[in-house]
Design a protein around this motif. Structure first.
Motif, PDB file in Angstrom:
ATOM      1  N   VAL A   1       8.341  10.365  -2.341  1.00 21.57           N
ATOM      2  CA  VAL A   1       7.541   9.664  -3.348  1.00 21.57           C
ATOM      3  C   VAL A   1       6.130  10.243  -3.368  1.00 21.57           C
ATOM      4  CG1 VAL A   1       6.996   7.781  -1.718  1.00 21.57           C
ATOM      5  CG2 VAL A   1       6.743   7.407  -4.187  1.00 21.57           C
ATOM      6  N   THR A   2       5.688  10.660  -4.555  1.00 28.42           N
ATOM      7  CA  THR A   2       4.345  11.212  -4.737  1.00 28.42           C
ATOM      8  C   THR A   2       3.423  10.107  -5.234  1.00 28.42           C
ATOM      9  OG1 THR A   2       5.221  13.408  -5.233  1.00 28.42           O
ATOM     10  CG2 THR A   2       2.972  12.939  -5.943  1.00 28.42           C
ATOM     11  N   ILE A   3       2.284   9.929  -4.565  1.00 32.73           N
ATOM     12  CA  ILE A   3       1.324   8.882  -4.919  1.00 32.73           C
ATOM     13  C   ILE A   3       0.130   9.534  -5.600  1.00 32.73           C
ATOM     14  CG2 ILE A   3      -0.294   7.178  -3.983  1.00 32.73           C
ATOM     15  CD1 ILE A   3       2.822   7.925  -2.064  1.00 32.73           C
ATOM     16  N   HIS A   4      -0.205   9.047  -6.810  1.00 30.70           N
ATOM     17  CA  HIS A   4      -1.267   9.669  -7.611  1.00 30.70           C
ATOM     18  C   HIS A   4      -2.546   8.830  -7.673  1.00 30.70           C
ATOM     19  CE1 HIS A   4       1.046  13.077  -9.183  1.00 30.70           C
ATOM     20  NE2 HIS A   4       2.068  12.246  -9.257  1.00 30.70           N
ATOM     21  N   ALA A   5      -2.538   7.600  -7.297  1.00 28.48           N
ATOM     22  CA  ALA A   5      -3.720   6.724  -7.223  1.00 28.48           C
ATOM     23  C   ALA A   5      -3.483   5.410  -7.956  1.00 28.48           C
ATOM     24  CB  ALA A   5      -5.001   7.381  -7.736  1.00 28.48           C
ATOM     25  N   GLY A   6      -3.213   5.470  -9.274  1.00 25.79           N
ATOM     26  CA  GLY A   6      -3.074   4.243 -10.048  1.00 25.79           C
ATOM     27  C   GLY A   6      -1.999   3.330  -9.513  1.00 25.79           C
ATOM     28  N   ASP A   7      -0.900   3.912  -9.020  1.00 30.91           N
ATOM     29  CA  ASP A   7       0.189   3.107  -8.468  1.00 30.91           C
ATOM     30  C   ASP A   7      -0.273   2.344  -7.233  1.00 30.91           C
ATOM     31  OD1 ASP A   7      -0.145   5.566  -7.218  1.00 30.91           O
ATOM     32  OD2 ASP A   7       1.986   5.956  -6.947  1.00 30.91           O
ATOM     33  N   LEU A   8      -1.025   3.017  -6.372  1.00 35.04           N
ATOM     34  CA  LEU A   8      -1.484   2.386  -5.135  1.00 35.04           C
ATOM     35  C   LEU A   8      -2.496   1.287  -5.417  1.00 35.04           C
ATOM     36  CD1 LEU A   8      -0.891   2.697  -2.153  1.00 35.04           C
ATOM     37  CD2 LEU A   8      -2.809   4.278  -1.979  1.00 35.04           C
ATOM     38  N   PHE A   9      -3.426   1.539  -6.342  1.00 34.39           N
ATOM     39  CA  PHE A   9      -4.421   0.523  -6.677  1.00 34.39           C
ATOM     40  C   PHE A   9      -3.760  -0.699  -7.318  1.00 34.39           C
ATOM     41  CE2 PHE A   9      -7.284   4.385  -7.032  1.00 34.39           C
ATOM     42  CZ  PHE A   9      -7.834   4.190  -5.780  1.00 34.39           C
ATOM     43  N   LEU A  10      -2.743  -0.470  -8.136  1.00 31.60           N
ATOM     44  CA  LEU A  10      -2.020  -1.588  -8.735  1.00 31.60           C
ATOM     45  C   LEU A  10      -1.335  -2.422  -7.662  1.00 31.60           C
ATOM     46  CD1 LEU A  10      -0.875  -3.077 -11.223  1.00 31.60           C
ATOM     47  CD2 LEU A  10       1.003  -1.410 -11.238  1.00 31.60           C
ATOM     48  N   LEU A  11      -0.686  -1.776  -6.716  1.00 28.97           N
ATOM     49  CA  LEU A  11      -0.003  -2.506  -5.646  1.00 28.97           C
ATOM     50  C   LEU A  11      -0.990  -3.269  -4.772  1.00 28.97           C
ATOM     51  CD1 LEU A  11       2.618   0.204  -4.652  1.00 28.97           C
ATOM     52  CD2 LEU A  11       3.131  -2.061  -5.601  1.00 28.97           C
ATOM     53  N   GLU A  12      -2.168  -2.723  -4.551  1.00 28.86           N
ATOM     54  CA  GLU A  12      -3.172  -3.416  -3.742  1.00 28.86           C
ATOM     55  C   GLU A  12      -3.620  -4.718  -4.398  1.00 28.86           C
ATOM     56  OE1 GLU A  12      -5.384   0.258  -1.346  1.00 28.86           O
ATOM     57  OE2 GLU A  12      -6.203  -0.442  -3.245  1.00 28.86           O
ATOM     58  N   ARG A  13      -3.596  -4.768  -5.722  1.00 29.44           N
ATOM     59  CA  ARG A  13      -4.066  -5.966  -6.437  1.00 29.44           C
ATOM     60  C   ARG A  13      -2.954  -6.981  -6.697  1.00 29.44           C
ATOM     61  NH1 ARG A  13      -6.649  -2.585 -10.194  1.00 29.44           N
ATOM     62  NH2 ARG A  13      -5.424  -3.528 -11.849  1.00 29.44           N
ATOM     63  N   MET A  14      -1.698  -6.544  -6.677  1.00 32.59           N
ATOM     64  CA  MET A  14      -0.584  -7.440  -6.983  1.00 32.59           C
ATOM     65  C   MET A  14      -0.328  -8.409  -5.835  1.00 32.59           C
ATOM     66  SD  MET A  14       2.118  -4.759  -8.725  1.00 32.59           S
ATOM     67  CE  MET A  14       3.452  -5.962  -8.682  1.00 32.59           C
ATOM     68  N   ALA A  15       0.079  -9.625  -6.187  1.00 38.09           N
ATOM     69  CA  ALA A  15       0.363 -10.639  -5.170  1.00 38.09           C
ATOM     70  C   ALA A  15       1.466 -10.172  -4.222  1.00 38.09           C
ATOM     71  CB  ALA A  15       0.760 -11.948  -5.844  1.00 38.09           C
ATOM     72  N   MET A  16       2.475  -9.509  -4.769  1.00 40.24           N
ATOM     73  CA  MET A  16       3.585  -9.018  -3.942  1.00 40.24           C
ATOM     74  C   MET A  16       3.469  -7.517  -3.694  1.00 40.24           C
ATOM     75  SD  MET A  16       5.740 -11.568  -3.339  1.00 40.24           S
ATOM     76  CE  MET A  16       7.384 -10.882  -3.200  1.00 40.24           C
ATOM     77  N   GLY A  17       2.293  -6.948  -3.954  1.00 34.81           N
ATOM     78  CA  GLY A  17       2.149  -5.504  -3.897  1.00 34.81           C
ATOM     79  C   GLY A  17       2.444  -4.901  -2.543  1.00 34.81           C
TER      80      GLY A  17
END
Length: 404
Positions: free
Chosen positions: A139-155
């Motif tokens: 899995v390649t992480i580009h930034a937006g995915d990680l920031f979204l998961l950090e903010r999600m309740a179940m992230g």
């Protein structure tokens, strides 16, 4: 080796202005192995393309095709934020993505599945791992995915789920690897691998007639989406703070986005209307001429109000490949590549005074060593080099006896 790449960002045509890093990676890998790319469809694009060992499959997620607006243009997150129609397409996108992945895995055996972005692609592949138990999942992480998961309740839980169904994570920058480590712990092998650049493409001028430059004299160039984390507001302020001897320097802004009108208005308020040109989005061949014609490329990225920044700005490596003088912020993945005084200059993020000082230093110096060092840095990021590193990671985990 047979590789499946699953992505949400992919050009519909080679030079349509969409970010093309996944396309370039796939194309470079296809010189050594069989590669299939699974990407969302956009109205007017073919559902399948074949070029040697590279196959591109596009899945439709809204009917009729002309209504698809979630995964093209400004990116999925931005489109969903701006358009109620795009938000309504999210469930259909997820279902269509899952079905398309399942169909690919049913038709063909893949040694490796490379998901770009943990969500939604990494999640979709993780949910379907039972169909691909023999495949390595990278899995390649580009930034937006990680920031979204950090903010999600179940992230955090989703991130750990994807991690538990992956064999290796390939974040594009060190700061993303550190943040991912905090979310999922030390159970997932990681290796920082930035996206690359076609050095030949940016080092030599295109074969077509050059466009007329907006300024007869020196100009600074910005290329990117007009959103907060790109820091263009601070770049405008820095233009106002340049020394008197450099006040005739222009600024060309290539790109579009939600802040376009606001930034134009801010330029007028700062009295910069005559010195700033907003030229909108631009295809790559034309942009290369602007890179070759500018005095300095500015990459003034910041951490925005939501706590987000970039992974690795694409324009940074493109500017280095073109041998440009670069001034960039000391933020995100930029310090992974740029070294102060060696291949560019770095300013403190969100600091217009420091940015102006570094721009003035770059404008005032015609330093051949820095240009040469920039090109040398880019050579290490040429797509064949990045593809080799990706394939080495894949091979290592295919052969690893403890692979999950």
């Amino acid at each position: 080796m047979n590789v499946l790449i699953v992505t949400s960002t992919f050009p519909q045509r080679e030079d349509d202005g969409m970010p093309r890093f996944v396309y370039d990676l796939a194309k470079a890998m296809s010189r050594q192995c069989r590669v299939t790319v699974l990407a969302p469809h956009a109205h007017g694009s073919p559902y399948r393309e074949d070029a040697g060992q590279l196959t591109i499959r596009r899945f439709q997620y809204s009917w009729p095709a002309r209504t698809q607006c979630l995964a093209y243009g400004n990116g999925m997150r931005q489109n969903a934020r701006l358009s109620p129609v795009a938000r309504m397409q999210i469930p259909a996108y997820m279902a269509s993505l899952g079905w398309a992945v399942r169909t690919c895995l049913h038709r063909e055996r893949f040694d490796v599945i490379n998901s770009h972005w943990m969500v939604p692609q990494g999640l979709a592949v993780s949910l379907l791992r039972r169909w691909s138990a023999a495949s390595v999942h990278a899995v390649t992480i580009h930034a937006g995915d990680l920031f979204l998961l950090e903010r999600m309740a179940m992230g955090r839980r989703l991130a750990r789920y994807v991690a538990s169904h992956s064999d290796v994570a390939l974040p594009v920058a060190t700061h993303l690897a550190q943040r991912l480590q905090l979310m999922v712990g030390g159970t997932l092998p990681m290796a920082v691998e930035p996206m690359g650049v076609d050095v030949d493409r940016f080092a030599a001028p295109p074969g077509e007639d050059p466009p007329r430059m907006p300024f007869d004299g020196k100009f600074i160039l910005f290329v990117g989406r007009l959103v907060e984390k790109k820091g263009v507001a601070f770049l405008l302020e820095a233009m106002r703070l340049l020394p008197d001897a450099l006040r005739d320097t222009g600024l060309v802004v290539i790109g579009s986005g939600v802040l376009a009108s606001e930034l134009r208005r801010r330029a007028r308020q700062l009295g910069l209307e005559a010195r700033v040109r907003f030229v909108g989005s631009m295809d790559h061949p034309k942009m290369i001429y602007y890179l070759r014609g500018c005095a300095v490329v500015a990459v003034p990225s910041i951490v925005d109000g939501a706590g987000e920044t970039e992974g690795m700005p694409t324009v940074l490596v493109e500017a280095l490949a073109a041998g440009c003088k670069v001034v960039a912020s000391r933020v995100a993945g930029i310090p992974d590549i740029l070294a102060e005084g060696y291949n560019g200059w770095m300013a403190e993020p969100a600091n217009a005074v420091d940015l102006a000082a570094k721009l003035a230093a770059a404008l005032d110096k015609n330093v051949g060593d820095i240009r040469r060092n920039a090109r040398e840095t880019a050579l290490g990021l040429d797509w064949p080099c990045i593809a080799d590193r990706y394939l080495n990671h894949f091979s290592k985990h295919l052969a690893h006896p403890g692979r999950r």
